[in-house]
Design an enzyme around this catalytic site. Structure first.
Site, mmCIF file in Angstrom:
data_model
loop_
_atom_site.group_PDB
_atom_site.id
_atom_site.type_symbol
_atom_site.label_atom_id
_atom_site.label_comp_id
_atom_site.label_asym_id
_atom_site.label_seq_id
_atom_site.Cartn_x
_atom_site.Cartn_y
_atom_site.Cartn_z
ATOM 1 N N ARG A 149 -16.452 -99.102 -3.781
ATOM 2 C CA ARG A 149 -17.482 -98.517 -4.635
ATOM 3 C C ARG A 149 -18.639 -98.063 -3.756
ATOM 4 O O ARG A 149 -19.038 -98.768 -2.817
ATOM 5 C CB ARG A 149 -18.009 -99.555 -5.648
ATOM 6 C CG ARG A 149 -17.150 -99.697 -6.906
ATOM 7 C CD ARG A 149 -17.137 -98.425 -7.751
ATOM 8 N NE ARG A 149 -16.326 -98.549 -8.948
ATOM 9 C CZ ARG A 149 -15.033 -98.213 -9.055
ATOM 10 N NH1 ARG A 149 -14.372 -97.747 -8.008
ATOM 11 N NH2 ARG A 149 -14.396 -98.332 -10.206
ATOM 12 N N GLU B 216 -21.576 -89.613 -7.448
ATOM 13 C CA GLU B 216 -20.335 -88.830 -7.363
ATOM 14 C C GLU B 216 -20.343 -87.715 -8.402
ATOM 15 O O GLU B 216 -20.630 -88.006 -9.573
ATOM 16 C CB GLU B 216 -19.125 -89.748 -7.578
ATOM 17 C CG GLU B 216 -18.942 -90.712 -6.426
ATOM 18 C CD GLU B 216 -17.771 -91.683 -6.629
ATOM 19 O OE1 GLU B 216 -17.036 -91.548 -7.614
ATOM 20 O OE2 GLU B 216 -17.620 -92.575 -5.787
ATOM 21 N N HIS C 23 -12.999 -89.703 -4.228
ATOM 22 C CA HIS C 23 -12.567 -90.848 -5.055
ATOM 23 C C HIS C 23 -11.076 -90.712 -5.413
ATOM 24 O O HIS C 23 -10.705 -90.671 -6.590
ATOM 25 C CB HIS C 23 -13.436 -90.947 -6.311
ATOM 26 C CG HIS C 23 -13.468 -92.334 -6.883
ATOM 27 N ND1 HIS C 23 -14.586 -92.876 -7.448
ATOM 28 C CD2 HIS C 23 -12.512 -93.296 -6.981
ATOM 29 C CE1 HIS C 23 -14.323 -94.104 -7.883
ATOM 30 N NE2 HIS C 23 -13.052 -94.378 -7.607
#
Ligand SMILES: NC(=O)c1ccc[n+]([C@@H]2O[C@H](COP(=O)([O-])OP(=O)(O)OC[C@H]3O[C@@H](n4cnc5c(N)ncnc54)[C@H](O)[C@@H]3O)[C@@H](O)[C@H]2O)c1
Ligand SMILES: O=C(O)CC[C@@H](O)C(=O)O
Length: 524
Positions: free
Chosen positions: A229, A258, A276
């Site tokens: 994370r 993000e 991601h």
């Protein structure tokens, strides 16, 4: 017929149990596109893109269950879901292998300059001298956070001849031994590893865990990886150490924001990044979609679900009776976990008096949920606490005691580690509330809530005064204070409730005080 909204892209193979069920109708649309029909849906299936807010839930009065096809539920307002009576389920292990493989791919790419070299070849350059890499073989890989993904990564690294060392304060020696790794202190890992990768949840303890101070302790030329994370590696600190060359290269799959916007990290040619993608494989997406679909269907059919992360499965009447103990139990578990920030082997819970006549298995799960909360990524509750505790290699037991402590009811939790044991006792007094009445062998009496400060000291005149003085000097207001001792002039403890959380400087000054042997803070 139940109506199901699938609002993020999901594997249609994985959704098969729902698509083929005569019980449900599946609509695959983004929440925005379904704005006019949100009120009809009984279930909502998401990945990480859809933000499931309280506001959205309010527009979905029929909503009974939210299925998260993945691990992290940070895009779902769990408290609001619980308040709205909506069950939230996830798929905790469906993407473990994919994320471990992605981390491994990032590590190989980082050490061999694959992304940088690719760009030059595509631009018709042939510069072999610019990309002399480093072998993985024989290097020390430091894994911070040794849960599902950390474990799978370790197995792959071992197969490549790497020496794997780990730091996970909650890992038991038995489990580390089973996988053939050594658990170290954070400092040992930081100074020994050639490559460091993080696989913890993002919690208040792990946010910025690799910050300016800790990265400063690593070997010059270290490589850093974050596929967990954004924020576990502090982004400003990483900029600093990439700029001065202390960090030789970094690989990130996740960012604090993000997609990253004006992020300084992206200017470094020795920083490689993916958007991601840890869980983005056909297999992981099939696994997570299938797990969530099956669980949602079970739930709608009125069957119990395995990976519910918020709601209890008791009738309202039973739940009301045990609710006060359930809250007390959760706080006792949480306090035990914060007291014992070390690997734990066993948790035993003992019930005495009227509480022993209730559904104690549920209260036990509440202790476990409170205990696990600071240690795991997903929200743990009574439904999944037992399973996760066992997964962590911790055994648990409960017993009804015939002891009489003098209280109408008493709950005792004993947590056993390799070298240390911690015991806490609590009671619930109707119209008065929850009280903690014992810590280890000390009798004490305090309300477990807010910002707490625990001090182990010598029962001497002046110690309490000095504590008050230090807190006063730091402008810390004391709300309540209780003291417990075994004998006059012997060991003693005090528990203070203060108005805000305490910083390192206050703790440092207290620890430096003569006659004080331990200082801990807790936020409940
Ligand atoms: N990039 C992606 O697409 C992707 C995919 C899946 C999971 N993830 C993320 O990866 C992370 C790990 O997932 P997992 O399934 O292995 O979780 P997990 O719960 O199985 O493991 C997390 C481990 O971290 C340890 N831990 C907790 N606090 C710690 C601390 N302060 N210091 C060191 N260790 C600590 C826990 O003891 C546990 O063993 C999560 O944040 C998850 O959301 C990312
Ligand atoms: O949905 C995704 O692809 C991301 C999933 C990942 O971050 C997780 O927490 O499971």
């Amino acid at each position: 017929m139940f109506q199901i909204l699938v609002s993020d892209s999901m594997s249609s193979e994985g959704l098969k149990p729902l698509l083929e069920s005569p019980l449900v109708n599946v609509v695959q649309k983004k929440v925005d596109e379904a704005a006019n029909e949100l009120h009809i849906f009984d279930a909502l299936l998401v990945r990480s893109a859809t933000k499931v807010t309280n506001e959205l839930m309010k527009k979905m009065p029929n909503l009974k269950i939210i299925g998260r096809a993945g691990v992290g539920v940070d895009n779902i307002d769990i408290n609001a879901a619980t308040k709205n009576g909506v069950v939230v389920i996830n798929s905790p292990d469906g993407n473990t292998i994919s994320t471990a493989e992605h981390t491994f791919a990032m590590m190989s790419a980082l050490m061999r300059y694959i992304p940088q070299a690719y760009v030059t070849v595509k631009s018709n350059e042939w510069n072999r001298g610019a990309f002399v890499g480093t072998e993985l073989y024989g290097k020390t890989l430091g894994i911070i956070g040794f849960g599902r993904i950390g474990t799978e990564l370790a197995k792959r690294a071992q197969a490549f001849g790497m020496d794997v060392i780990v730091y996970d304060p909650f890992l038991t020696e038995e489990r580390a031994h089973e996988i053939g790794v050594r658990n170290h202190t954070l400092d040992e890992l930081l100074t020994a590893a050639d490559i460091i990768t993080v696989h913890t949840p993002l919690t208040k303890d792990t946010k910025g865990l690799l910050g300016k101070y800790n990265i400063g302790k690593t070997k010059k030329g270290v490589y850093l990886i974050n596929c967990a994370r954004g924020g576990i590696i502090d982004e400003d600190a990483l900029v600093h150490y990439l700029e001065n060359g202390h960090v030789k290269g970094a690989a990130l799959d996740v960012f604090v924001v993000e997609p990253p916007v004006n992020n300084k990290l992206l200017k470094f040619s020795n920083l490689i990044a993916t958007p991601h993608l840890g869980a983005s494989t056909k297999e992981a997406q099939l696994n997570v979609a299938a797990q969530v679909s099956e669980q949602v269907l079970r739930f709608l059919e009125g069957k119990p679900v395995a990976s519910s992360i918020n709601l209890p499965t008791l009738s309202k009447e039973v739940f009301q009776k045990i609710q006060p103990f359930y809250q007390l139990a959760k706080k006792m578990g949480n306090l035990s976990s914060q007291f014992m920030k070390i690997p734990v082997k066993e948790i035993s819970i003992q019930y005495e008096g009227s509480v022993a006549e209730l559904e104690t298995s549920f209260i036990t799960k509440s202790v476990l949920a409170g205990f696990l909360e600071p240690r795991v990524d997903t929200t743990v509750n009574e439904v999944n606490a037992g399973l996760i505790t066992k997964e962590r290699g911790i055994t648990f037991s409960e017993k009804i005691s015939s002891n009489t402590s003098g209280y109408e009811n008493c709950l005792a939790v004993k947590v056993t580690g390799n070298k240390h044991v911690f015991e806490i006792k609590g009671t619930y007094i109707p119209n008065y509330g929850e009280r903690i009445i014992g810590i280890n062998d000390f009798n004490i009496d305090f309300y477990p809530a807010g910002h707490l400060l625990y001090i182990h000291h010598c029962d001497k005149p002046g110690v309490i005064g000095r504590v008050g003085q230090i807190l006063g000097n730091h402008e810390v207001n004391i709300a309540t204070m209780q003291v417990g001792r075994k004998e006059k002039g012997g060991e003693a403890i005090m528990m203070l409730a203060v108005d805000h959380s305490l910083d390192e400087k206050v703790l440092h000054d207290l620890k430096a005080c003569d006659d004080i042997s331990a200082v801990k803070t807790f936020d409940l």
